[in-house]
Design an enzyme around this catalytic site. Structure first.
Site, PDB file in Angstrom:
ATOM      1  N   CYS A  96      36.978  37.756 -15.801  1.00 29.07           N
ATOM      2  CA  CYS A  96      36.500  39.139 -15.939  1.00 29.07           C
ATOM      3  C   CYS A  96      34.986  39.217 -16.066  1.00 29.07           C
ATOM      4  O   CYS A  96      34.411  40.293 -15.913  1.00 29.07           O
ATOM      5  CB  CYS A  96      37.140  39.806 -17.145  1.00 29.07           C
ATOM      6  SG  CYS A  96      38.920  39.832 -17.066  1.00 29.07           S
ATOM      7  N   HIS A 237      32.990  46.302 -19.127  1.00 32.23           N
ATOM      8  CA  HIS A 237      34.247  45.834 -18.542  1.00 32.23           C
ATOM      9  C   HIS A 237      35.378  46.695 -19.096  1.00 32.23           C
ATOM     10  O   HIS A 237      35.410  47.004 -20.291  1.00 32.23           O
ATOM     11  CB  HIS A 237      34.444  44.361 -18.911  1.00 32.23           C
ATOM     12  CG  HIS A 237      35.779  43.822 -18.514  1.00 32.23           C
ATOM     13  ND1 HIS A 237      36.317  44.052 -17.266  1.00 32.23           N
ATOM     14  CD2 HIS A 237      36.689  43.080 -19.200  1.00 32.23           C
ATOM     15  CE1 HIS A 237      37.510  43.464 -17.207  1.00 32.23           C
ATOM     16  NE2 HIS A 237      37.756  42.882 -18.355  1.00 32.23           N
ATOM     17  N   ASN A 267      42.819  47.279 -15.831  1.00 34.75           N
ATOM     18  CA  ASN A 267      41.853  46.176 -15.859  1.00 34.75           C
ATOM     19  C   ASN A 267      41.880  45.467 -14.504  1.00 34.75           C
ATOM     20  O   ASN A 267      42.864  44.809 -14.164  1.00 34.75           O
ATOM     21  CB  ASN A 267      42.241  45.214 -16.996  1.00 34.75           C
ATOM     22  CG  ASN A 267      41.301  44.021 -17.106  1.00 34.75           C
ATOM     23  OD1 ASN A 267      40.468  43.794 -16.236  1.00 34.75           O
ATOM     24  ND2 ASN A 267      41.459  43.256 -18.183  1.00 34.75           N
TER      25      ASN A 267
END
Ligand code: UT7
Length: 312
Positions: A96, A237, A267
């Site tokens: 990520c 994020h 996500n």
């Protein structure tokens, strides 16, 4: 894939998902659609917006944990899809944090004069590595891509102000795919156990995520000579709305300055930040001189923040 769609697959509820994560929908790539396909679309969009041709980009970088193949790099395929055969192209894999690592790298290439323009793409097709029998993880992940072009300008100001990147590989099992690499090559038994899918210790990640986002955001601002009061936008994020809101509160940055689109996409790992950036531009919310903090974290464990001045 809406929360209602997930309710039909296993025992969960829209209420649980919304209160624990802030997510309402996530998007899945169509069958046969790979990360390079999503990337190529995002790249075309970025090129159009910048008024550039594929051959104007000197280097293509793709950040992903869901490449088309184990190798070659997805970036090679994307550049060729665009007709930019012969340009430099490679992937980075830091889960990520992919875009958070990739953007300073692109900016440093440009600053050092190695390349005039670098495209950095964050892309994931996480639906391909999601275990739909694990309700603790599969509700979280979606597919998507975002592309950004970094270029040398004549402006005396610099966009890239500072960054702090970090990693701690002592416990990779906190967020990982167990099988398919050189540690545990794939076997039928591992496939049957769904060891080709994402496994995560959500609680542990949650705690460190807030700390790292807050700590590194403060550090990059201080390194650039600013404080949280100077920030125009935080583009974090998108892993969990509660994580984002807890970090914003501790940073004392008003909620309206935090870019959040988690409700629509879930996500998407390395794609969350460039997608959120793209939408902020589309809304007309970014103005010349705006101070942005990009901040993220993920598997590795890995984390980082960037202080960035928007020139445009
Ligand atoms: O990109 C970076 C990667 N990951 C992250 O940032 C994830 C960080 N962690 C998180 O976002 C949160 O830990 C989660 C959203 C993953 C989970 O939220 P939580 O509040 O930590 O819940 P939990 O895993 O501790 O589970 C609480 C309860 C459990 O039931 P019991 O044992 O208390 O009876 C779970 O079985 O919720 C249950 N549960 C669910 N219930 C309905 C877990 N998943 C679900 C679900 N629907 N989908």
């Amino acid at each position: 894939m809406s929360n209602a769609d997930l309710e039909r697959i296993f025992d969960t509820s829209d209420e649980w998902i919304v209160t624990r994560t802030g997510m309402r929908e996530r998007r899945y790539a169509a069958p046969g659609e790979a990360s390079s396909d999503l990337s190529t679309e995002a790249a075309r969009h970025a090129l159009d917006r910048a008024g550039l041709r594929p051959e104007d980009i000197d280097c293509y970088v793709v950040a992903t944990v869901t490449p088309d193949f184990q190798f070659p790099a997805t970036a090679c395929i994307v550049a060729s899809n665009l007709g930019a055969v012969g340009k430099a192209a490679f992937d980075i894999e830091i889960a990520c944090s992919g875009f958070i690592y990739g953007l300073p790298m692109a900016a440093s290439f440009v600053r050092a004069g190695v390349f005039r323009r670098v495209m950095i793409i964050g892309v994931e097709t996480l639906s391909r590595i999601t275990n739909m029998e694990d309700r603790g993880t599969c509700i979280l992940f979606g597919d998507g891509a975002g592309a950004t072009i970094v270029e040398r300008t004549q402006a005396e100001r610099d966009s890239f102000l500072s960054c702090e990147l970090g990693a701690d590989g002592r416990v990779p099992e906190l967020l990982y795919v167990h099988a398919g690499g050189s540690r545990n090559p794939m076997t039928q038994e591992l496939l049957d156990q769904k060891k080709d899918k994402v496994e995560m210790s959500g609680r542990e990640i949650y705690k460190y995520a807030v700390n790292k986002m807050v700590g590194t955001s403060k550090n990059v601002l201080a390194a650039a000579g600013y404080t949280a009061a100077d920030v125009d936008w935080i583009i974090p994020h998108q892993a969990n709305l509660r994580i984002i809101e807890a970090a914003a509160k501790r940073l004392e940055v008003p909620r309206e300055k935090i870019v959040v689109n988690i409700e629509r996409y879930g996500n998407t790992s390395s794609a969350t930040i460039p997608i959120a950036l793209s939408e902020t531009i589309e809304r007309g919310d970014l103005h010349d001189g705006d101070l942005i903090v990009f901040t993220g974290f993920g598997g590795g464990l890995s984390w980082g923040s960037i202080a960035w001045k928007w020139i445009g």
